[in-house]
Design an enzyme around this catalytic site. Sequence first.
Site, mmCIF file in Angstrom:
data_model
loop_
_atom_site.group_PDB
_atom_site.id
_atom_site.type_symbol
_atom_site.label_atom_id
_atom_site.label_comp_id
_atom_site.label_asym_id
_atom_site.label_seq_id
_atom_site.Cartn_x
_atom_site.Cartn_y
_atom_site.Cartn_z
ATOM 1 N N LYS A 26 28.774 21.816 -48.317
ATOM 2 C CA LYS A 26 29.695 22.927 -48.552
ATOM 3 C C LYS A 26 29.817 23.241 -50.036
ATOM 4 O O LYS A 26 29.517 22.418 -50.908
ATOM 5 C CB LYS A 26 31.077 22.606 -47.971
ATOM 6 C CG LYS A 26 31.725 21.313 -48.502
ATOM 7 C CD LYS A 26 32.463 21.474 -49.809
ATOM 8 C CE LYS A 26 33.054 20.157 -50.299
ATOM 9 N NZ LYS A 26 33.655 20.269 -51.655
ATOM 10 N N VAL A 120 24.579 12.808 -53.170
ATOM 11 C CA VAL A 120 25.574 11.746 -53.046
ATOM 12 C C VAL A 120 26.559 11.876 -54.211
ATOM 13 O O VAL A 120 26.152 12.009 -55.365
ATOM 14 C CB VAL A 120 24.898 10.355 -53.079
ATOM 15 C CG1 VAL A 120 25.944 9.252 -53.041
ATOM 16 C CG2 VAL A 120 23.916 10.218 -51.920
ATOM 17 N N ASP A 161 37.290 16.937 -45.805
ATOM 18 C CA ASP A 161 36.156 17.852 -45.667
ATOM 19 C C ASP A 161 35.422 17.717 -44.333
ATOM 20 O O ASP A 161 34.572 18.554 -44.008
ATOM 21 C CB ASP A 161 35.148 17.635 -46.809
ATOM 22 C CG ASP A 161 35.681 18.107 -48.153
ATOM 23 O OD1 ASP A 161 36.605 18.937 -48.164
ATOM 24 O OD2 ASP A 161 35.160 17.639 -49.181
#
Length: 327
Positions: A26, A120, A161
């Site tokens: 996102k 990451v 999230d």
Amino acid sequence: MTPSRATSEGGPPSRSRTVRAKAPGKLNVSFSVGPLREDGYHSVASAYLAVSLYEEVSATSVDGDGITVSLRATDAPSVPFAESMPLDERNLAVRAARLMADVTEKPTGLHLEITKRVPVAGGMGGGSADAAATLLACDALWGSGLSREELAHLAAELGADVPFALLGGAAVGLGIGDELTPALAPGPLHWALVLADFGLSTPTVFSALDRLRAARGKTPEEPDGVDPRILQALRSGDAEALAAVLRNDLQPAALKLAPQLADVIDQGAEYGALASLVSGSGPTVAMLARDEEHAIELADRLAEAGQNSLAVHSPVHGAKIVSDLTR
């Protein structure tokens, strides 16, 4: 089921069933952060966009009652620090599988194979996408029969999230980001992403923001929503209008912790990006392009300059099943 410590070892038996699911990373095209709350979180108002960079999770039934995890190599642009991703209970995908096992009548042993494409600790919700894909894959694998709404409730237990990675598309997030309302965003928006060769911890960035505000004697107000101009730009698919109103309250803190990101943003301006911003807590930088061709051109120029870059578009669907095979 009592999961064992997850490791990179182990695997499926000779005959087993594998359900593969994917979920998107996102961008936060608007991110307003309120004051620190008593529970240790911050109230936020965010406009989420799911982008065409997907995590994939293959969930395979195995003998026994443990959970093991491995990473799968990919030919996608390199994901910095993928090898440092924890493969034990700290991994959100493992936590998602444990949660699904708790609400399933007859869970089996489980092996999760994760294909990393989202950075990451990059501010793009890669771990949340892993968790969302795992929820969906385990639901199908174990026949849990949960609705999307029930899965979303479980997702909210895992992190702010995760519900959006399950939903996808475009949405406004309130509360700590998990109170979602879908937003209209019919037209594609195109981006060039620059993946940093380091990560930033989300709690560290929030703490840095609190310190910056305290040093300036600034007391933030509780965010009451997303700027209507953001939502109008998403509805119309107007990249130039969106470029004028992009906002990320975490960006000053990310730049304080990683000053080199300012050079990346300047590089985007030099190469003709409509606007650039740090994605979420960073350090990924998202550069808004006029169209697909422009995004590819930006990514190519950045790559030539030595950046780890790629072109993506938004919005895209949320978590979905890719395949369901018995072997």
